[in-house]
Design an enzyme around this catalytic site. Structure first.
Site, mmCIF file in Angstrom:
data_model
loop_
_atom_site.group_PDB
_atom_site.id
_atom_site.type_symbol
_atom_site.label_atom_id
_atom_site.label_comp_id
_atom_site.label_asym_id
_atom_site.label_seq_id
_atom_site.Cartn_x
_atom_site.Cartn_y
_atom_site.Cartn_z
ATOM 1 N N GLU A 160 -8.940 -2.541 10.043
ATOM 2 C CA GLU A 160 -10.144 -2.783 10.702
ATOM 3 C C GLU A 160 -11.281 -1.697 10.489
ATOM 4 O OE1 GLU A 160 -8.749 -5.719 13.895
ATOM 5 O OE2 GLU A 160 -9.116 -4.055 14.579
ATOM 6 N N ALA A 216 -13.458 -7.263 19.450
ATOM 7 C CA ALA A 216 -13.158 -6.167 20.167
ATOM 8 C C ALA A 216 -12.417 -6.300 21.547
ATOM 9 C CB ALA A 216 -14.300 -5.248 20.610
ATOM 10 N N GLY A 244 -4.678 -6.220 18.901
ATOM 11 C CA GLY A 244 -3.779 -6.666 17.777
ATOM 12 C C GLY A 244 -3.078 -6.072 16.704
HETATM 13 C C1 5RP Z 1 -7.031 -6.576 16.665
HETATM 14 C C2 5RP Z 1 -8.492 -6.291 17.214
HETATM 15 C C3 5RP Z 1 -9.187 -7.318 17.957
HETATM 16 O O1 5RP Z 1 -10.468 -7.459 17.569
HETATM 17 C C4 5RP Z 1 -9.316 -7.346 19.525
HETATM 18 O O2 5RP Z 1 -7.897 -7.114 19.971
HETATM 19 C C5 5RP Z 1 -9.783 -8.580 20.293
HETATM 20 O O3 5RP Z 1 -8.940 -9.370 20.173
HETATM 21 P P1 5RP Z 1 -9.519 -10.936 20.579
HETATM 22 O O4 5RP Z 1 -10.486 -11.537 19.841
HETATM 23 O O5 5RP Z 1 -8.193 -11.756 20.438
HETATM 24 O O6 5RP Z 1 -9.694 -10.910 22.084
HETATM 25 O O7 5RP Z 1 -8.984 -5.266 17.352
HETATM 26 O O8 5RP Z 1 -6.467 -5.319 16.208
#
Ligand code: 5RP
Length: 213
Positions: free
Chosen positions: A98, A78, A92
């Site tokens: 998701e 998250a 991401g």
């Molecule tokens: C991707 C997401 C990821 O879970 C979120 O961006 C966290 O990324 P990271 O684990 O690299 O900190 O929602 O769409």
């Protein structure tokens, strides 16, 4: 700290499960750890092309959610999380898939480093996946809700859409905002996970692992 949280989530994986797998650097640690117990799994469902590729690279089967039915477990990272297990996700850009996998799963275990824990969501710009022809219309509607939408330049989602990141939000009622944003025509979905929050939040920190439920 991300890796420690990801390793702790392995405890939730049981023999014969088909596991939903998220996207991002924390989810990548989880995928790498899954490789060590892949014989135990009946397969996985990936929330992005990138995660599917990583899973396949480890020789872990990736299945179609339409073939698997409901899942027992979904593990994902998250961008922000509260003690109520409401989340902002989609940094991401994989938020729609998701959200689909989270919705189809009995248990959603969120893994993160403890810098992601906040009192109130909104400092991290809230991602919204939008059908390309609706970009300007959706942006105007978001301004009416008090946000500052910015196009994520040069980015296309796995579904062929664009992302508007909403800045300057102070999200007092995440369920209400999630609902309002999803009612704007042209929005595919938004990165608030409050209607279906996480069930477990595993935070990796300097002093070890903390689990919120
Ligand atoms: C991707 C997401 C990821 O879970 C979120 O961006 C966290 O990324 P990271 O684990 O690299 O900190 O929602 O769409």
């Amino acid at each position: 700290m991300k890796k420690a949280a990801a390793l702790a989530a392995i405890d939730y994986v049981e023999s014969g499960m088909i596991v939903g797998v998220g996207t991002g650097s924390t989810a990548n640690h989880f995928i790498d750890a899954l490789a060590g117990i892949k014989g135990k799994l009946d397969g996985t469902v990936a929330s992005s092309v990138a995660s599917a590729d990583r899973l396949k690279g480890h020789g872990i089967p990736v299945l179609d959610l339409n073939q698997t039915g409901g899942l027992e477990l979904y593990v994902d990272g998250a961008d922000e999380a509260t003690k109520y297990l409401h989340l902002i996700k989609g940094g991401g850009g994989a938020l729609t898939r998701e959200k689909i996998v989270a919705a189809a799963s009995k248990k959603f275990v969120c893994i993160a480093d403890d810098s992601k824990l906040v009192d109130r969501l909104g400092k991290f710009p809230l991602p919204v996946e939008v059908i390309p022809m609706a970009q300007s219309y959706v942006a105007r509607e978001i301004v009416k809700l008090g946000g500052e939408p910015r196009l994520r330049e040069g980015f296309t989602t796995d579904n062929g859409n664009i992302i508007l990141d909403i800045h300057a939000l102070d999200i007092i009622n995440p369920v209400e905002l999630e609902t309002k944003l999803n009612q704007i025509t042209g929005v595919v979905t938004n990165g608030l996970f409050a209607i279906r929050p996480a069930d477990v939040l595993i935070l990796g920190g300097a002093e070890g692992i903390k689990v919120l439920k």
